[in-house]
Scaffold this active site. Structure first.
Site, PDB file in Angstrom:
ATOM      1  N   ASP A  13      45.135  33.373  38.524  1.00  6.62           N
ATOM      2  CA  ASP A  13      45.248  34.156  39.896  1.00  6.62           C
ATOM      3  C   ASP A  13      46.736  34.842  39.878  1.00  6.62           C
ATOM      4  O   ASP A  13      47.777  33.884  39.914  1.00  6.62           O
ATOM      5  CB  ASP A  13      45.219  33.239  41.278  1.00  6.62           C
ATOM      6  CG  ASP A  13      44.763  33.734  42.480  1.00  6.62           C
ATOM      7  OD1 ASP A  13      43.825  35.608  42.338  1.00  6.62           O
ATOM      8  OD2 ASP A  13      44.819  33.040  43.435  1.00  6.62           O
ATOM      9  N   ASN A  61      33.312  37.084  41.678  1.00  2.19           N
ATOM     10  CA  ASN A  61      34.279  38.826  42.018  1.00  2.19           C
ATOM     11  C   ASN A  61      32.894  39.777  42.106  1.00  2.19           C
ATOM     12  O   ASN A  61      33.922  41.344  41.548  1.00  2.19           O
ATOM     13  CB  ASN A  61      34.645  38.755  39.709  1.00  2.19           C
ATOM     14  CG  ASN A  61      35.733  37.968  40.451  1.00  2.19           C
ATOM     15  OD1 ASN A  61      36.252  36.377  39.104  1.00  2.19           O
ATOM     16  ND2 ASN A  61      36.919  37.622  41.468  1.00  2.19           N
TER      17      ASN A  61
HETATM   18  C1  FPP Z   1      42.219  37.019  39.677  1.00  2.00           C
HETATM   19  O1  FPP Z   1      43.343  37.552  40.194  1.00  2.00           O
HETATM   20  C2  FPP Z   1      41.547  37.378  38.428  1.00  2.00           C
HETATM   21  C3  FPP Z   1      40.860  37.904  38.237  1.00  2.00           C
HETATM   22  C4  FPP Z   1      40.227  38.105  38.714  1.00  2.00           C
HETATM   23  C5  FPP Z   1      40.637  38.343  36.961  1.00  2.00           C
HETATM   24  C6  FPP Z   1      41.345  37.788  35.422  1.00  2.00           C
HETATM   25  C7  FPP Z   1      41.149  38.856  34.621  1.00  2.00           C
HETATM   26  C8  FPP Z   1      42.586  38.451  34.045  1.00  2.00           C
HETATM   27  C9  FPP Z   1      43.554  38.330  33.928  1.00  2.00           C
HETATM   28  C10 FPP Z   1      42.388  39.784  33.123  1.00  2.00           C
HETATM   29  C11 FPP Z   1      42.190  39.352  31.188  1.00  2.00           C
HETATM   30  C12 FPP Z   1      41.448  37.955  30.915  1.00  2.00           C
HETATM   31  C13 FPP Z   1      41.102  38.451  30.259  1.00  2.00           C
HETATM   32  C14 FPP Z   1      39.946  37.606  29.078  1.00  2.00           C
HETATM   33  C15 FPP Z   1      41.414  39.782  28.318  1.00  2.00           C
HETATM   34  P1  FPP Z   1      43.412  38.366  41.376  1.00  2.00           P
HETATM   35  O2  FPP Z   1      42.956  40.089  41.119  1.00  2.00           O
HETATM   36  O3  FPP Z   1      42.368  37.852  42.489  1.00  2.00           O
HETATM   37  O4  FPP Z   1      44.758  38.401  41.889  1.00  2.00           O
HETATM   38  P2  FPP Z   1      45.677  38.712  43.809  1.00  2.00           P
HETATM   39  O5  FPP Z   1      44.252  37.594  44.470  1.00  2.00           O
HETATM   40  O6  FPP Z   1      46.108  38.655  44.040  1.00  2.00           O
HETATM   41  O7  FPP Z   1      44.638  39.342  44.299  1.00  2.00           O
END
Ligand code: FPP
Length: 241
Positions: A13, A61
């Site tokens: 996250d 998501n």
């Molecule tokens: C949460 O951060 C992250 C995600 C929903 C996506 C996870 C994806 C990656 C780490 C990209 C790469 C993954 C792979 C497997 C290549 P958020 O965007 O919700 O963060 P926030 O809470 O700060 O908005």
């Protein structure tokens, strides 16, 4: 000998916040998040972990803006294409959990190719949770059991924990020891609900793109200090009687 977790799950996250704090678009956070995935996978192989499970895309998501979802799908494809050789060279086998059949066909194809190309990997399993939800996993397991019951192969009395575990997305998944969550939140957010029953939880404030080996080592050191009782009394009480 300090206890080392065999299976770590990570709720990655804080990508969006990492980017916003730098005045950049959220997608840059995801791009840097992919680098952290590579770093962490290789660090876990070096540590001798049996499995690393990463929460890459939840069933919730899809509610994100269309362009962000599209970017993530493209990023998954690019990541898989770019990492295949390294995964093979590092002895990493790729697996997935989730309703992957609902992902765009290009993601499904690349996943299938990478799973196939890495299937001999015997150092570590990297499991990507994609279109994954702990509740959906249990719903899907219930559906499979009801189907078997409908075909006359199962009665209610035969349903026990082992049978349910055997109908999860990856029935042979090793026990989950430790869940790390970056970004400072204290929630499971629908991640590995069944498997989390006796896992240790370790939240850290750092955002996922900043996650590195020092955070991983700190989490493992904290894990080594925990006393896992699995419902029994503390060790000291056992000795005292
Ligand atoms: C949460 O951060 C992250 C995600 C929903 C996506 C996870 C994806 C990656 C780490 C990209 C790469 C993954 C792979 C497997 C290549 P958020 O965007 O919700 O963060 P926030 O809470 O700060 O908005």
């Amino acid at each position: 000998m300090k206890p080392v977790p065999g299976h770590i799950g990570i709720i990655m996250d804080g990508n969006g916040r990492w980017a916003s704090q730098r005045g950049k678009p959220r997608i840059l956070g995801h791009r840097m998040g992919a680098r952290a995935v590579r770093r962490t996978t290789e660090a876990c192989v070096r540590l001798g972990l049996e499995q690393l499970t990463l929460y890459a895309f939840s069933t919730e998501n899809w509610r994100r803006p269309r362009h962000e979802v599209d970017f993530l799908m493209r990023l998954f494809v690019r990541f898989l294409r770019g990492e295949k050789k390294r995964l093979i060279n590092n002895g990493v086998r790729l697996q997935t959990i989730g309703r992957t059949r609902e992902l765009p066909p290009r993601v499904q194809d690349e996943l299938a190719r990478t799973v196939e190309a890495t299937r001999e990997g015997c150092k570590m399993t990297l499991c990507l949770a994609l279109n994954y939800g702990g509740r959906s996993e249990l719903v899907d397991a219930c559906r499979a059991l009801v189907r078997r019951a409908g075909e006359g192969h199962l009665s209610a009395y035969e349903i026990d924990e082992a049978l349910i575990a055997g109908h999860l997305y990856q029935p042979d998944m090793p026990p989950l020891d430790l869940i790390i969550r970056t970004g400072g939140e204290m929630r499971l957010s629908n991640f590995l609900l069944w498997q989390a029953a006796y896992a240790e939880f370790y939240p850290i404030p750092a955002c996922w793109p900043d996650f590195d080996e020092s955070h991983l080592n700190a989490a493992i050191a904290a894990f080594a200090k925990r006393e896992r009782r699995f419902g029994a009394v503390p060790k000291a009480s056992r000795i005292a009687g």
